[in-house]
Scaffold this motif. Structure first.
Motif, PDB file in Angstrom:
ATOM      1  N   ARG A  73       0.431 -31.021  77.267  1.00  0.00           N
ATOM      2  CA  ARG A  73       1.540 -30.868  76.321  1.00  0.00           C
ATOM      3  C   ARG A  73       2.234 -32.206  76.076  1.00  0.00           C
ATOM      4  O   ARG A  73       2.645 -32.500  74.949  1.00  0.00           O
ATOM      5  CB  ARG A  73       2.520 -29.814  76.827  1.00  0.00           C
ATOM      6  N   SER A  74       2.377 -32.986  77.127  1.00  0.00           N
ATOM      7  CA  SER A  74       2.961 -34.318  76.951  1.00  0.00           C
ATOM      8  C   SER A  74       2.132 -35.144  75.978  1.00  0.00           C
ATOM      9  O   SER A  74       2.667 -35.843  75.115  1.00  0.00           O
ATOM     10  CB  SER A  74       3.056 -35.036  78.297  1.00  0.00           C
ATOM     11  N   GLU A  75       0.819 -35.056  76.124  1.00  0.00           N
ATOM     12  CA  GLU A  75      -0.071 -35.812  75.241  1.00  0.00           C
ATOM     13  C   GLU A  75       0.035 -35.318  73.813  1.00  0.00           C
ATOM     14  O   GLU A  75       0.105 -36.122  72.858  1.00  0.00           O
ATOM     15  CB  GLU A  75      -1.508 -35.698  75.738  1.00  0.00           C
ATOM     16  N   LEU A  76       0.050 -34.006  73.624  1.00  0.00           N
ATOM     17  CA  LEU A  76       0.171 -33.436  72.278  1.00  0.00           C
ATOM     18  C   LEU A  76       1.461 -33.894  71.604  1.00  0.00           C
ATOM     19  O   LEU A  76       1.462 -34.295  70.431  1.00  0.00           O
ATOM     20  CB  LEU A  76       0.131 -31.908  72.361  1.00  0.00           C
ATOM     21  N   LEU A  77       2.566 -33.873  72.328  1.00  0.00           N
ATOM     22  CA  LEU A  77       3.851 -34.244  71.751  1.00  0.00           C
ATOM     23  C   LEU A  77       3.908 -35.737  71.444  1.00  0.00           C
ATOM     24  O   LEU A  77       4.495 -36.154  70.440  1.00  0.00           O
ATOM     25  CB  LEU A  77       4.983 -33.838  72.687  1.00  0.00           C
ATOM     26  N   ALA A  78       3.289 -36.543  72.301  1.00  0.00           N
ATOM     27  CA  ALA A  78       3.234 -37.979  72.026  1.00  0.00           C
ATOM     28  C   ALA A  78       2.432 -38.245  70.747  1.00  0.00           C
ATOM     29  O   ALA A  78       2.845 -39.038  69.883  1.00  0.00           O
ATOM     30  CB  ALA A  78       2.611 -38.712  73.211  1.00  0.00           C
ATOM     31  N   GLU A  79       1.288 -37.572  70.603  1.00  0.00           N
ATOM     32  CA  GLU A  79       0.499 -37.705  69.381  1.00  0.00           C
ATOM     33  C   GLU A  79       1.308 -37.262  68.164  1.00  0.00           C
ATOM     34  O   GLU A  79       1.280 -37.902  67.108  1.00  0.00           O
ATOM     35  CB  GLU A  79      -0.774 -36.868  69.473  1.00  0.00           C
ATOM     36  N   ALA A  80       2.027 -36.153  68.314  1.00  0.00           N
ATOM     37  CA  ALA A  80       2.813 -35.621  67.199  1.00  0.00           C
ATOM     38  C   ALA A  80       3.877 -36.615  66.749  1.00  0.00           C
ATOM     39  O   ALA A  80       4.118 -36.785  65.545  1.00  0.00           O
ATOM     40  CB  ALA A  80       3.462 -34.300  67.603  1.00  0.00           C
ATOM     41  N   SER A  81       4.517 -37.277  67.698  1.00  0.00           N
ATOM     42  CA  SER A  81       5.561 -38.238  67.324  1.00  0.00           C
ATOM     43  C   SER A  81       4.968 -39.394  66.526  1.00  0.00           C
ATOM     44  O   SER A  81       5.590 -39.899  65.583  1.00  0.00           O
ATOM     45  CB  SER A  81       6.276 -38.751  68.574  1.00  0.00           C
ATOM     46  N   GLU A  82       3.751 -39.802  66.889  1.00  0.00           N
ATOM     47  CA  GLU A  82       3.114 -40.884  66.152  1.00  0.00           C
ATOM     48  C   GLU A  82       2.656 -40.415  64.767  1.00  0.00           C
ATOM     49  O   GLU A  82       2.695 -41.183  63.797  1.00  0.00           O
ATOM     50  CB  GLU A  82       1.931 -41.441  66.947  1.00  0.00           C
ATOM     51  N   CYS A  83       2.239 -39.156  64.661  1.00  0.00           N
ATOM     52  CA  CYS A  83       1.929 -38.593  63.342  1.00  0.00           C
ATOM     53  C   CYS A  83       3.179 -38.583  62.461  1.00  0.00           C
ATOM     54  O   CYS A  83       3.110 -38.856  61.258  1.00  0.00           O
ATOM     55  CB  CYS A  83       1.374 -37.175  63.475  1.00  0.00           C
ATOM     56  N   ALA A  84       4.323 -38.285  63.057  1.00  0.00           N
ATOM     57  CA  ALA A  84       5.584 -38.295  62.304  1.00  0.00           C
ATOM     58  C   ALA A  84       5.923 -39.702  61.835  1.00  0.00           C
ATOM     59  O   ALA A  84       6.540 -39.886  60.774  1.00  0.00           O
ATOM     60  CB  ALA A  84       6.712 -37.736  63.171  1.00  0.00           C
ATOM     61  N   ALA A  85       5.528 -40.719  62.609  1.00  0.00           N
ATOM     62  CA  ALA A  85       5.790 -42.105  62.223  1.00  0.00           C
ATOM     63  C   ALA A  85       5.102 -42.451  60.907  1.00  0.00           C
ATOM     64  O   ALA A  85       5.579 -43.311  60.157  1.00  0.00           O
ATOM     65  CB  ALA A  85       5.339 -43.048  63.330  1.00  0.00           C
ATOM     66  N   ASP A  86       3.969 -41.794  60.608  1.00  0.00           N
ATOM     67  CA  ASP A  86       3.284 -42.036  59.335  1.00  0.00           C
ATOM     68  C   ASP A  86       4.178 -41.684  58.153  1.00  0.00           C
ATOM     69  O   ASP A  86       3.950 -42.155  57.032  1.00  0.00           O
ATOM     70  CB  ASP A  86       1.997 -41.206  59.251  1.00  0.00           C
ATOM     71  N   HIS A  87       5.181 -40.850  58.392  1.00  0.00           N
ATOM     72  CA  HIS A  87       6.096 -40.412  57.334  1.00  0.00           C
ATOM     73  C   HIS A  87       7.507 -40.975  57.551  1.00  0.00           C
ATOM     74  O   HIS A  87       8.471 -40.474  56.964  1.00  0.00           O
ATOM     75  CB  HIS A  87       6.127 -38.885  57.292  1.00  0.00           C
ATOM     76  N   GLY A  88       7.606 -41.997  58.395  1.00  0.00           N
ATOM     77  CA  GLY A  88       8.902 -42.628  58.650  1.00  0.00           C
ATOM     78  C   GLY A  88       9.850 -41.796  59.470  1.00  0.00           C
ATOM     79  O   GLY A  88      11.065 -42.008  59.439  1.00  0.00           O
ATOM     80  N   LYS A  89       9.323 -40.835  60.272  1.00  0.00           N
ATOM     81  CA  LYS A  89      10.182 -39.891  60.986  1.00  0.00           C
ATOM     82  C   LYS A  89       9.946 -39.897  62.500  1.00  0.00           C
ATOM     83  O   LYS A  89      10.238 -38.906  63.176  1.00  0.00           O
ATOM     84  CB  LYS A  89       9.954 -38.474  60.451  1.00  0.00           C
ATOM     85  N   PHE A  90       9.434 -41.001  63.036  1.00  0.00           N
ATOM     86  CA  PHE A  90       9.202 -41.031  64.477  1.00  0.00           C
ATOM     87  C   PHE A  90      10.487 -40.767  65.256  1.00  0.00           C
ATOM     88  O   PHE A  90      10.528 -39.900  66.145  1.00  0.00           O
ATOM     89  CB  PHE A  90       8.624 -42.381  64.904  1.00  0.00           C
ATOM     90  N   TRP A  91      11.526 -41.508  64.954  1.00  0.00           N
ATOM     91  CA  TRP A  91      12.755 -41.407  65.754  1.00  0.00           C
ATOM     92  C   TRP A  91      13.460 -40.081  65.531  1.00  0.00           C
ATOM     93  O   TRP A  91      14.096 -39.555  66.443  1.00  0.00           O
ATOM     94  CB  TRP A  91      13.677 -42.584  65.432  1.00  0.00           C
ATOM     95  N   GLU A  92      13.310 -39.496  64.336  1.00  0.00           N
ATOM     96  CA  GLU A  92      13.918 -38.195  64.069  1.00  0.00           C
ATOM     97  C   GLU A  92      13.206 -37.083  64.838  1.00  0.00           C
ATOM     98  O   GLU A  92      13.847 -36.232  65.464  1.00  0.00           O
ATOM     99  CB  GLU A  92      13.894 -37.907  62.562  1.00  0.00           C
ATOM    100  N   LEU A  93      11.859 -37.083  64.790  1.00  0.00           N
ATOM    101  CA  LEU A  93      11.135 -36.042  65.523  1.00  0.00           C
ATOM    102  C   LEU A  93      11.315 -36.228  67.019  1.00  0.00           C
ATOM    103  O   LEU A  93      11.438 -35.247  67.764  1.00  0.00           O
ATOM    104  CB  LEU A  93       9.644 -36.058  65.165  1.00  0.00           C
TER     105      LEU A  93
END
Length: 231
Positions: free
Chosen positions: A121-141
């Protein structure tokens, strides 16, 4: 006989008449408890529209996410796991004040490093945060995940997809990024680098040549940052 008959009717009518209920004491309802904060759920709207959107953000040369002036004289390196209680306490309570006092004025920047210490789960969430960075939303997610860290042990994937959609990230694009594991190698390499650097606890903060372990008071950060700035 007639008088007896009329008297009987009068008595029966009197017995059948409705009797007003005796007044009873009215119980005072207990005062309504006003919650100090609005409960949040995975499907609720994000609590922020932007996480210090006025600040520069991007990736370092190594690929790590940063917030603040990239040329700031002091770097606050944060090693953290999205399922970590102490990490959540720091992110939600101390970090906004730390940013206001040191990052907004340009004295320091924050660099985020992924720890994957609590499993898949930690790995999934880390990947998800980086996917959000593609849309300029890393820090928000990132903030939304820490706000719900104790809800993420179940339905993790569905929860993070809903949170990303709530931030305006297209659901299809975000899901495709997760399915392709676009950032798996990157977050795994980050974790391996952190381990090689001797990071085994969480959260860990590296500021200058000093290391802080665990959630700390703002005053403790201020002292270390001031020392780092003087070097």
């Amino acid at each position: 006989m007639r008088r007896f008959f009329l008297l009987s009717i009068f008595v029966l009518a009197a017995c059948a008449a409705p009797v007003a209920p005796e007044p009873t004491a009215t119980a005072t309802p207990p005062p309504t408890r006003v919650p100090t904060s609005t409960p949040t759920t995975a499907q609720s709207a994000p609590t922020t529209t932007g996480y210090f959107p006025e600040l520069p953000r991007g990736r370092t040369a190594e690929g790590y996410q940063y917030l603040g002036n990239p040329d700031a004289p002091v770097t606050i390196m944060v090693y953290s796991d999205f399922l970590c209680t102490s990490c959540a306490i720091h992110t939600l309570d101390v970090e906004p004040r730390l940013i206001e006092e040191f990052v907004v004025p340009g004295q320091a920047k924050i660099v985020y490093r992924h720890l994957l210490q609590l499993g898949e789960r930690s790995e999934l969430l880390a990947e998800a945060s980086e996917c959000a960075a593609d849309h300029g939303k890393f820090w928000e997610l990132r903030r939304e995940l820490y706000a719900r860290y104790n809800q993420l042990y179940f339905n993790t994937r569905e929860t993070v997809i809903d949170l990303a959609a709530g931030l305006g990230i297209p659901r299809d694009a975000f899901t495709a990024c997760l399915d392709a594991h676009t950032y798996r190698a990157q977050v795994q390499a980050d974790y391996a680098a952190a381990m090689a650097e001797g990071v085994y606890a969480r959260p860990v903060f590296r500021i200058g040549n000093e290391t802080m372990v665990g959630s700390q008071r703002l005053e403790a950060f201020a002292q270390v940052i001031e020392r780092a700035a003087q070097r």
